[in-house]
Design a protein around this motif. Structure first.
Motif, PDB file in Angstrom:
ATOM      1  N   UNK A 219       0.830  -1.205   0.000  1.00 42.64           N
ATOM      2  CA  UNK A 219       0.000   0.000   0.000  1.00 42.64           C
ATOM      3  C   UNK A 219       0.868   1.261   0.000  1.00 42.64           C
ATOM      4  N   UNK A 220       1.874   1.284   0.847  1.00 40.32           N
ATOM      5  CA  UNK A 220       2.748   2.459   0.917  1.00 40.32           C
ATOM      6  C   UNK A 220       3.539   2.631  -0.382  1.00 40.32           C
ATOM      7  N   UNK A 221       3.949   1.507  -0.977  1.00 41.75           N
ATOM      8  CA  UNK A 221       4.640   1.579  -2.260  1.00 41.75           C
ATOM      9  C   UNK A 221       3.703   2.112  -3.340  1.00 41.75           C
ATOM     10  N   UNK A 222       2.474   1.629  -3.354  1.00 46.27           N
ATOM     11  CA  UNK A 222       1.490   2.060  -4.348  1.00 46.27           C
ATOM     12  C   UNK A 222       1.199   3.554  -4.238  1.00 46.27           C
ATOM     13  N   UNK A 235      -8.231   5.226   2.507  1.00 52.14           N
ATOM     14  CA  UNK A 235      -9.225   6.129   1.915  1.00 52.14           C
ATOM     15  C   UNK A 235      -8.704   6.706   0.600  1.00 52.14           C
ATOM     16  N   UNK A 236      -7.444   7.099   0.591  1.00 49.47           N
ATOM     17  CA  UNK A 236      -6.868   7.692  -0.616  1.00 49.47           C
ATOM     18  C   UNK A 236      -6.777   6.685  -1.765  1.00 49.47           C
ATOM     19  N   UNK A 237      -6.436   5.435  -1.436  1.00 51.15           N
ATOM     20  CA  UNK A 237      -6.335   4.419  -2.485  1.00 51.15           C
ATOM     21  C   UNK A 237      -7.693   4.159  -3.130  1.00 51.15           C
ATOM     22  N   UNK A 238      -8.751   4.125  -2.324  1.00 54.20           N
ATOM     23  CA  UNK A 238     -10.079   3.831  -2.876  1.00 54.20           C
ATOM     24  C   UNK A 238     -10.632   4.991  -3.701  1.00 54.20           C
ATOM     25  N   UNK A 239      -9.996   6.152  -3.613  1.00 56.77           N
ATOM     26  CA  UNK A 239     -10.357   7.244  -4.520  1.00 56.77           C
ATOM     27  C   UNK A 239      -9.782   6.991  -5.913  1.00 56.77           C
ATOM     28  N   UNK A 240      -8.648   6.257  -5.954  1.00 57.66           N
ATOM     29  CA  UNK A 240      -7.994   5.918  -7.221  1.00 57.66           C
ATOM     30  C   UNK A 240      -8.560   4.645  -7.832  1.00 57.66           C
TER      31      UNK A 240
END
Length: 337
Positions: A219-222, A235-240
């Motif tokens: 996750x941190x790498x992504x 939360x930020x990842x699910x926006x992408x």
């Protein structure tokens, strides 16, 4: 988690039995994990290197085969779609060690071995010394891609659940990925980062799924972010990337699941702090959680069952032991007393 499950009068035994009717398709690379156990002899007399004596070796099913074996005790029928190399001995080993209710469908990948990940282990304390991987990372040929695509077109609608475990070793092409995402009734995805694919592989390839599983480092790498807390990153990842549920595992710190519909995050502890071997723990977690969420099991119970399964996995070398549905009922009964 314990108090919520105990107070809700959930029949966990019935929940587990209900999983049997699910028809599951697992897509991804088949892997054999080979462990060579050694003892240290000392420094070489001629060169500055450590010399080991090999004592014994063991092989285990890994990758999608490990996921299939995990699920086989919970479901009546499981299918695997993958590629293999042409070595008859490795194919024979895989077929021999898969349960009878697992159907193995595969294409032979030209100029590539079956994926063999060999790890050298210091026997006394099970410390991993180094690994040697036999992998052909090129994408499958257009001919094999067409064969797999035709197989999916004929069969994918028959399955209640599709689990994609993409290890980035050349099986899942853009065309296959697009078809899987569009036509799966319920799609669970893990796109693992590993030594062979880091820098080339990304979870962003799977922008529409029902369940997405990733570990904290991935996750941190992504997100290219080592500072923010996990809740913010989730939360930020699910926006992408659109997904109904996002799960992040953090080893001994447990795991979290985000329900993107109500933005609620549930925390689940790890149930062991002693890990003999972490290989396969994520696959165990993925396989069990996918079944539970597809069956609309209460999220707290889903996370508990999956975490207990992963905790049992790390107590053993590689995927040498699998939790059965009978054992899981015993673990839950003991935990919820």
């Amino acid at each position: 988690t314990k108090s919520k499950i105990s107070s809700s009068n959930i029949s966990f035994e019935k929940n587990i039995e209900d999983l049997k009717e699910l028809k599951v398709l697992i897509i991804g690379e088949a892997i054999i994990d080979k462990y060579i156990f050694c003892e240290a002899l000392g420094k070489s007399g001629k060169e500055p290197m450590l010399v080991m004596r090999d004592l014994e070796s063991q092989k285990f099913l890994g990758g999608t085969l490990a996921i299939a074996k995990n699920i086989s005790s919970f479901c009546k029928k499981v299918s695997v779609l993958t590629y293999l190399g042409s070595e008859k001995s490795e194919i024979k080993f895989m077929k021999k060690n898969l349960p009878k209710n697992v159907e193995l469908n595969y294409v032979i990948k030209e100029n590539s071995p079956s994926i063999l990940k060999t790890r050298y282990i210091e026997q006394i304390n099970s410390t991993k010394l180094f690994g040697v991987y036999s992998i052909g990372d090129d994408l499958i040929s257009k001919q094999k891609e067409k064969h797999l695509l035709n197989k999916l077109k004929k069969n994918i609608k028959k399955f209640d659940l599709v689990i994609v475990s993409d290890y980035g070793h050349g099986l899942i092409t853009d065309k296959l990925r697009a078809y899987i995402m569009k036509n799966s009734k319920f799609l669970s995805v893990n796109a693992q980062l590993n030594a062979a694919n880091i820098g080339y592989h990304t979870i962003a390839k799977y922008k529409n799924s029902d369940l997405l599983i990733i570990n904290e480092n991935e996750l941190r790498h992504e997100m290219r972010d080592k500072e923010n807390n996990l809740d913010t990153l989730m939360m930020n990842l699910t926006k992408k990337i659109k997904t109904r549920f996002l799960v992040v595992t953090s080893g001994k710190d447990g795991s979290k699941i985000l329900n993107t519909k109500n933005k609620n995050i549930i925390n689940c502890p790890a149930f062991t702090h002693v890990a003999k071997d972490k290989v396969g723990a994520g696959d165990t977690f993925l396989s069990i959680l996918s079944l539970c969420i597809k069956k609309n099991m209460v999220l707290e119970l889903s996370m508990l069952i999956s975490s207990l399964g992963a905790a049992e996995n790390v107590k053993n070398i590689a995927n040498s032991k699998y939790v059965s549905n009978i054992e899981m009922k015993k673990f839950l009964k003991s935990y919820l007393k």
